[in-house]
Design a protein around this motif. Structure first.
Motif, PDB file in Angstrom:
ATOM      1  N   SER A 127       0.880  -1.471  -0.522  1.00 52.36           N
ATOM      2  CA  SER A 127      -0.050   0.300  -0.124  1.00 52.36           C
ATOM      3  C   SER A 127       0.703   0.900   0.125  1.00 52.36           C
ATOM      4  CB  SER A 127      -0.768  -0.170   1.164  1.00 52.36           C
ATOM      5  OG  SER A 127      -0.114  -0.368   2.220  1.00 52.36           O
ATOM      6  N   ARG A 172      -9.837  -0.617  -0.578  1.00 51.54           N
ATOM      7  CA  ARG A 172      -9.755  -1.180   0.438  1.00 51.54           C
ATOM      8  C   ARG A 172     -11.367  -1.614   0.282  1.00 51.54           C
ATOM      9  NH1 ARG A 172      -5.885   1.902   4.181  1.00 51.54           N
ATOM     10  NH2 ARG A 172      -4.331   0.704   3.909  1.00 51.54           N
ATOM     11  N   ARG A 201     -12.736  -5.216   0.652  1.00 48.54           N
ATOM     12  CA  ARG A 201     -14.189  -6.158   0.825  1.00 48.54           C
ATOM     13  C   ARG A 201     -15.082  -6.309   0.490  1.00 48.54           C
ATOM     14  NH1 ARG A 201     -14.507  -1.203   5.399  1.00 48.54           N
ATOM     15  NH2 ARG A 201     -12.933  -2.453   5.507  1.00 48.54           N
TER      16      ARG A 201
END
Length: 141
Positions: free
Chosen positions: A8, A120, A124
């Motif tokens: 990241s 993210r 998810r």
């Protein structure tokens, strides 16, 4: 590298590039370094950040031209964003190089940090969808 183990750190680094380019324009003497850093930033970073922000919306991509395609798209987006920013300043009669660089650095920062969030959220969402699919396939009803 798969999306789940992708580092990241490139996004925060991309978020800083505009501010580093702005710093170089104020610190370095007019010449090769100043021009090179400014042009490289203006031609690559805003488009790369906006592309990274939109990338999770494209879904999974499995073809060989992805790097070339992404590079060309980032370049085109950077030029387009630069033109829109400069036109806005020219139309309002307030154009200066500093204002344009600050606006491009701000756009790059917001898009790069937003890309962290959307990435993210997309991971998810995919993970939850896989869990639901596995739970649904084992459901005896």
């Amino acid at each position: 590298m798969t999306p789940s183990n992708r580092p990241s750190w490139p996004m925060p680094l991309l978020a800083l590039t505009g501010w580093l380019a702005l710093l170089v324009t104020h610190v370095a003497d007019p010449g090769f370094l100043r021009v090179t850093v400014t042009i490289v930033f203006m031609l690559t970073c805003p488009g790369a950040a906006v592309l990274a922000l939109a990338r999770p919306l494209f879904g999974r991509r499995d073809h060989a031209g992805d790097a070339t395609e992404s590079t060309a798209l980032a370049l085109a987006l950077s030029v387009a964003i630069g033109m829109i920013v400069s036109e806005a300043f020219f139309m309002s009669g307030t154009f200066t190089t500093d204002r344009a660089m600050i606006a491009l650095a701000s756009i790059t920062t917001v898009a790069a940090l937003g890309a962290l969030l959307t990435g993210r959220l997309a991971r998810r969402s995919r993970r939850d969808a896989r869990r639901r699919a596995v739970a649904g396939s084992t459901d005896p009803s």
